[in-house]
Design an enzyme around this catalytic site. Structure first.
Site, PDB file in Angstrom:
ATOM      1  CE1 TYR A 143      -5.525   1.338   0.585  1.00 17.06           C
ATOM      2  CE2 TYR A 143      -6.115   3.069  -0.950  1.00 17.06           C
ATOM      3  CZ  TYR A 143      -5.152   2.320  -0.303  1.00 17.06           C
ATOM      4  OH  TYR A 143      -3.826   2.562  -0.536  1.00 17.06           O
ATOM      5  CE  LYS A 194       2.751  -9.357  -5.437  1.00 20.66           C
ATOM      6  NZ  LYS A 194       4.180  -9.688  -5.706  1.00 20.66           N
ATOM      7  CG  ASP A 227       6.350  -7.745  -7.424  1.00 21.38           C
ATOM      8  OD1 ASP A 227       5.512  -7.922  -8.330  1.00 21.38           O
ATOM      9  OD2 ASP A 227       7.021  -8.676  -6.941  1.00 21.38           O
ATOM     10  CG  ASP A 251      -2.806   5.290  -2.705  1.00 19.00           C
ATOM     11  OD1 ASP A 251      -2.362   6.389  -3.089  1.00 19.00           O
ATOM     12  OD2 ASP A 251      -3.158   5.074  -1.530  1.00 19.00           O
ATOM     13  CG  ASP A 255       1.409   9.200  -4.773  1.00 19.83           C
ATOM     14  OD1 ASP A 255       0.589   9.790  -5.510  1.00 19.83           O
ATOM     15  OD2 ASP A 255       1.412   9.308  -3.539  1.00 19.83           O
TER      16      ASP A 255
END
Ligand code: NAD
Length: 370
Positions: A143, A194, A227, A251, A255
């Site tokens: 970001y 990852k 994942d 992020d 959620d």
């Protein structure tokens, strides 16, 4: 009671002042009955600050936030300010707070209260008793990484670029937060990246492992690909205790974990900065929900997310674990008694207003203290 602990309250817009009003009553009760007092100051953030000062966070309020031991925020935003230029939007006030205070660690607990386990979209037995903590790196990663942008390609078409980048220092400081908090919980950390496809993930894994081996060998560290973590969160969420991950994965995963609980009005959060020489960290506590303009001023908002954010503040900024427990146990007891605000209403339960919910929490704190 006079206190050396300083707290800045920023109620903000919409339901912010209503839910914060209930926290104020809880604070007053704590002061009177448990001698846990704060020097409380209050200021404006968001749309109301724009109306008063022409900016979503005035310099004076920013200075107070930097000086306070902790900041408690309600919510910002609403339709009245949606057409303002980007730099004046209410959310800019929040972003300024986070940036200037250097809040790099975002803590999002996902707790399922037994009385609300049926509100989850997952089967009750998968989520009942769930209590996990997601720690998201908040100021680095893709970001913020450079280069970034959209460029025209010579042969036509365009190219969009973002850069995922982490340094040893950024990884180690978020890792320390995770290991230290895990020590106060069940002593388990899952580090998520990852590393199978990203070099920044390889570095993340190596640095976390090194930090663990050198400073936190007493904590159990495991690694998981992002994942797989998303899958495991909806398959068997109770396997986790503390999850630490980067900005992008955090992020998404926070959620996802939040939705396991089924109720936005119940979710607290904390954002922490670096510790100074005395061990004090800048910190901002706020509910995950927004300003809920659709119910603002109607005495319908659920104040529990903000009350639970205050409990996090007691625990993480002031090391008042017993008092934090008292607040959380009172919330649990209120729910067990069947009291519900409209957002978490269930069949055969008792519908209460914002103020009645706040009072019920105080009554339960009093009962639990006797
Ligand atoms: P929202 O979280 O404000 O509301 C979503 C829905 O959940 C609404 O139906 C609302 O009534 C309900 N809800 C939220 N909190 C509740 C509570 N405590 N009790 C009962 N019901 C509750 O999200 P939104 O509608 O997307 O955004 C509204 C405004 O809030 C926008 O201006 C948005 O930018 C802002 N916002 C602010 C923050 C923040 O301050 N951190 C976060 C998200 C959204």
């Amino acid at each position: 009671m006079a206190a050396n602990r300083t707290l800045l309250m920023l109620p903000g817009d919409g339901i912010g002042p209503e839910v914060m009003g209930e926290v104020r009553r809880v604070i007053d009760w704590m002061d009177g009955h448990r001698a846990v007092g704060f020097d409380v100051d209050e200021d404006l953030v968001g749309g109301c600050a724009y109306d008063a000062h022409g900016v979503p966070l005035a310099d004076a309020a920013m200075a107070k936030a930097l000086a306070a031991d902790a900041v408690l925020l309600g919510a910002v935003g609403g339709p009245k300010w949606e057409t303002l230029p980007f730099s004046s939007q209410p959310e800019r006030g929040l972003l300024r707070l986070r940036t200037v205070m250097g809040l790099f660690a975002n803590l999002r607990p996902a707790i399922v209260f037994d009385a609300l386990a049926e509100a989850s979209t997952l089967k009750t037995e998968l989520v009942a008793g769930l209590d996990i903590l997601i720690i998201r790196e908040l100021t680095g990663g893709v970001y913020f990484g450079e280069p970034r942008g959209i460029e025209e390609l010579p042969g036509g078409g365009r190219r969009g670029v973002n850069t995922q980048v982490y340094t040893t220092e950024e990884i180690v400081r978020i890792g320390r937060v995770a290991f230290e908090l895990a020590r106060k919980r069940s002593g388990r950390v899952t580090s998520v990246e990852k590393a199978n496809v990203m070099e920044s993930g390889v570095l993340w894994r190596e640095e976390m492992t090194r930090l663990h081996d050198t400073e936190y060998p007493d904590v159990a560290l495991s690694h998981m690909y992002a994942d797989n973590c998303a899958m495991q969160l909806v398959r068997r969420p109770k396997q986790f205790d503390v999850i630490v991950t980067d900005n992008l994965f955090g992020d998404i995963l926070s959620d996802c974990a939040a939705m396991l609980t089924g109720s936005l009005g119940m979710l607290p959060s904390a954002s922490l900065g670096a510790a100074d020489a005395t061990g004090r960290r800048r910190a901002l506590y706020e509910p995950v929900h927004g300003s809920a303009p659709d119910i603002a001023g109607a005495n319908k908002a659920n104040p529990l997310a903000t009350i639970l954010s205050y409990a996090m503040m007691l625990r993480y900024s002031f090391d008042l674990g017993q008092e934090a427990d008292l607040v959380e146990r009172a919330v649990r007891a209120v729910l067990n008694r069947g009291l519900r605000t409209a957002d978490i209403m269930q069949e055969a339960k008792t519908l209460v207003s914002t103020a009645e919910m706040g009072q019920a929490v105080i009554d339960e704190m009093a009962a639990l203290s006797n």
